[in-house]
Design a protein around this motif. Structure first.
Motif, short mmCIF file in Angstrom:
data_model
loop_
_atom_site.label_atom_id
_atom_site.label_comp_id
_atom_site.label_asym_id
_atom_site.label_seq_id
_atom_site.Cartn_x
_atom_site.Cartn_y
_atom_site.Cartn_z
N SER A 1 -12.35 -4.77 7.73
CA SER A 1 -13.46 -5.62 7.30
C SER A 1 -13.63 -6.82 8.22
O SER A 1 -14.76 -7.25 8.50
CB SER A 1 -13.28 -6.06 5.84
OG SER A 1 -12.17 -6.93 5.70
N LEU A 2 -12.52 -7.37 8.71
CA LEU A 2 -12.63 -8.51 9.63
C LEU A 2 -13.24 -8.09 10.96
O LEU A 2 -14.03 -8.84 11.55
CB LEU A 2 -11.26 -9.16 9.85
CG LEU A 2 -10.68 -9.90 8.64
CD1 LEU A 2 -9.34 -10.53 9.01
CD2 LEU A 2 -11.64 -10.96 8.12
N TYR A 3 -12.89 -6.89 11.44
CA TYR A 3 -13.48 -6.40 12.70
C TYR A 3 -14.99 -6.27 12.55
O TYR A 3 -15.76 -6.77 13.37
CB TYR A 3 -12.90 -5.05 13.11
CG TYR A 3 -11.42 -5.04 13.38
CD1 TYR A 3 -10.77 -6.14 13.93
CD2 TYR A 3 -10.65 -3.91 13.10
CE1 TYR A 3 -9.41 -6.12 14.18
CE2 TYR A 3 -9.29 -3.88 13.35
CZ TYR A 3 -8.68 -4.98 13.89
OH TYR A 3 -7.33 -4.96 14.13
N VAL A 4 -15.42 -5.60 11.49
CA VAL A 4 -16.85 -5.36 11.30
C VAL A 4 -17.58 -6.68 11.03
O VAL A 4 -18.66 -6.92 11.58
CB VAL A 4 -17.09 -4.33 10.17
CG1 VAL A 4 -18.58 -4.15 9.90
CG2 VAL A 4 -16.44 -2.99 10.52
N LEU A 5 -16.99 -7.53 10.22
CA LEU A 5 -17.58 -8.84 9.92
C LEU A 5 -17.79 -9.65 11.20
O LEU A 5 -18.87 -10.22 11.42
CB LEU A 5 -16.69 -9.61 8.95
CG LEU A 5 -16.99 -11.09 8.74
CD1 LEU A 5 -18.25 -11.25 7.90
CD2 LEU A 5 -15.83 -11.79 8.07
N SER A 6 -16.77 -9.71 12.05
CA SER A 6 -16.87 -10.54 13.25
C SER A 6 -17.87 -9.99 14.26
O SER A 6 -18.53 -10.76 14.95
CB SER A 6 -15.49 -10.71 13.89
OG SER A 6 -14.99 -9.47 14.31
N ILE A 7 -18.02 -8.67 14.31
CA ILE A 7 -18.95 -8.08 15.29
C ILE A 7 -20.38 -8.09 14.78
O ILE A 7 -21.31 -8.38 15.53
CB ILE A 7 -18.50 -6.64 15.64
CG1 ILE A 7 -17.18 -6.69 16.43
CG2 ILE A 7 -19.57 -5.92 16.46
CD1 ILE A 7 -16.54 -5.34 16.64
N THR A 8 -20.57 -7.80 13.48
CA THR A 8 -21.93 -7.69 12.95
C THR A 8 -22.44 -8.96 12.31
O THR A 8 -23.65 -9.13 12.19
CB THR A 8 -22.00 -6.57 11.88
OG1 THR A 8 -21.21 -6.95 10.74
CG2 THR A 8 -21.53 -5.24 12.43
N GLY A 9 -21.53 -9.82 11.85
CA GLY A 9 -21.94 -11.03 11.16
C GLY A 9 -22.34 -10.79 9.71
O GLY A 9 -22.84 -11.71 9.05
N ILE A 10 -22.12 -9.58 9.21
CA ILE A 10 -22.45 -9.26 7.81
C ILE A 10 -21.40 -9.90 6.92
O ILE A 10 -20.30 -9.38 6.75
CB ILE A 10 -22.53 -7.74 7.59
CG1 ILE A 10 -23.58 -7.12 8.49
CG2 ILE A 10 -22.83 -7.43 6.11
CD1 ILE A 10 -23.59 -5.60 8.48
N SER A 11 -21.73 -11.04 6.35
CA SER A 11 -20.73 -11.84 5.63
C SER A 11 -20.28 -11.24 4.31
O SER A 11 -19.20 -11.56 3.83
CB SER A 11 -21.25 -13.26 5.41
OG SER A 11 -22.43 -13.21 4.65
N ILE A 12 -21.06 -10.35 3.72
CA ILE A 12 -20.67 -9.72 2.46
C ILE A 12 -19.38 -8.91 2.63
O ILE A 12 -18.63 -8.69 1.67
CB ILE A 12 -21.81 -8.84 1.88
CG1 ILE A 12 -21.52 -8.42 0.44
CG2 ILE A 12 -22.04 -7.61 2.74
CD1 ILE A 12 -21.61 -9.55 -0.54
N LEU A 13 -19.09 -8.49 3.84
CA LEU A 13 -17.86 -7.75 4.10
C LEU A 13 -16.62 -8.59 3.84
O LEU A 13 -15.54 -8.05 3.63
CB LEU A 13 -17.85 -7.21 5.54
CG LEU A 13 -18.89 -6.13 5.83
CD1 LEU A 13 -18.95 -5.84 7.32
CD2 LEU A 13 -18.60 -4.87 5.04
N GLY A 14 -16.79 -9.90 3.85
CA GLY A 14 -15.68 -10.79 3.53
C GLY A 14 -15.16 -10.57 2.12
O GLY A 14 -14.02 -10.92 1.81
N ALA A 15 -15.97 -9.96 1.26
CA ALA A 15 -15.54 -9.67 -0.11
C ALA A 15 -14.52 -8.53 -0.15
O ALA A 15 -13.76 -8.40 -1.10
CB ALA A 15 -16.74 -9.32 -0.98
N ILE A 16 -14.50 -7.70 0.88
CA ILE A 16 -13.55 -6.57 0.95
C ILE A 16 -12.18 -7.03 1.45
O ILE A 16 -11.16 -6.49 1.05
CB ILE A 16 -14.11 -5.47 1.88
CG1 ILE A 16 -15.40 -4.91 1.30
CG2 ILE A 16 -13.09 -4.36 2.11
CD1 ILE A 16 -16.15 -4.00 2.24
N THR A 17 -12.17 -8.03 2.29
CA THR A 17 -10.95 -8.50 2.92
C THR A 17 -9.82 -8.81 1.93
O THR A 17 -8.69 -8.37 2.14
CB THR A 17 -11.24 -9.72 3.82
OG1 THR A 17 -12.33 -9.40 4.69
CG2 THR A 17 -10.04 -10.10 4.65
#
Length: 125
Positions: A86-102
């Motif tokens: 989730s951190l990889y995808v969040l940092s590359i895409t900027g989709i902040s909702i992925l932070g909820a998965i972390t």
């Protein structure tokens, strides 16, 4: 179980190095410093828990297989996918909702280490 976790640990450690190198060489000029730091946090936890998997494999060789060791390994793998992924995808895409998965990945890491500790404390000698 021992061979499987050793193999997964080694492959995940190798993947961590590759993902880290990709971030250092390809993403440094593409994403913000904050996102790069998030990415590097993912790489760090990825490697630590890949090494944890190797540790579980070695312990299983000494103590024998058990359900708790099996769960410890499974949970570390799930943690790598959920936390670091989730951190990889969040940092590359900027989709902040992925932070909820972390945090789910963090819970998997904690539960995996608890399973390993529980197995150690339950040993007679």
């Amino acid at each position: 179980m021992q061979r499987r976790f050793m193999a997964w640990g080694a492959l995940l450690a190798m993947l961590s190095v590759m993902i880290g190198a990709f971030g250092a060489h390809m993403l440094k000029s593409v994403i913000s410093e904050d996102h790069l730091q998030v990415y590097e946090t993912g790489v760090h936890y990825h490697m630590v828990h890949a090494l944890g998997l190797i540790l579980i494999a070695l312990v299983a060789g000494q103590w024998g297989e058990s359900a708790r060791l099996r769960w410890a390994g499974r949970l570390l793998i799930a943690g790598i996918v959920l936390f670091s992924g989730s951190l990889y995808v969040l940092s590359i895409t900027g989709i902040s909702i992925l932070g909820a998965i972390t945090p789910l990945g963090g819970v998997c890491f904690i539960a995996g280490w608890i399973c390993l500790a529980w197995e150690a404390f339950s040993r007679k000698s």
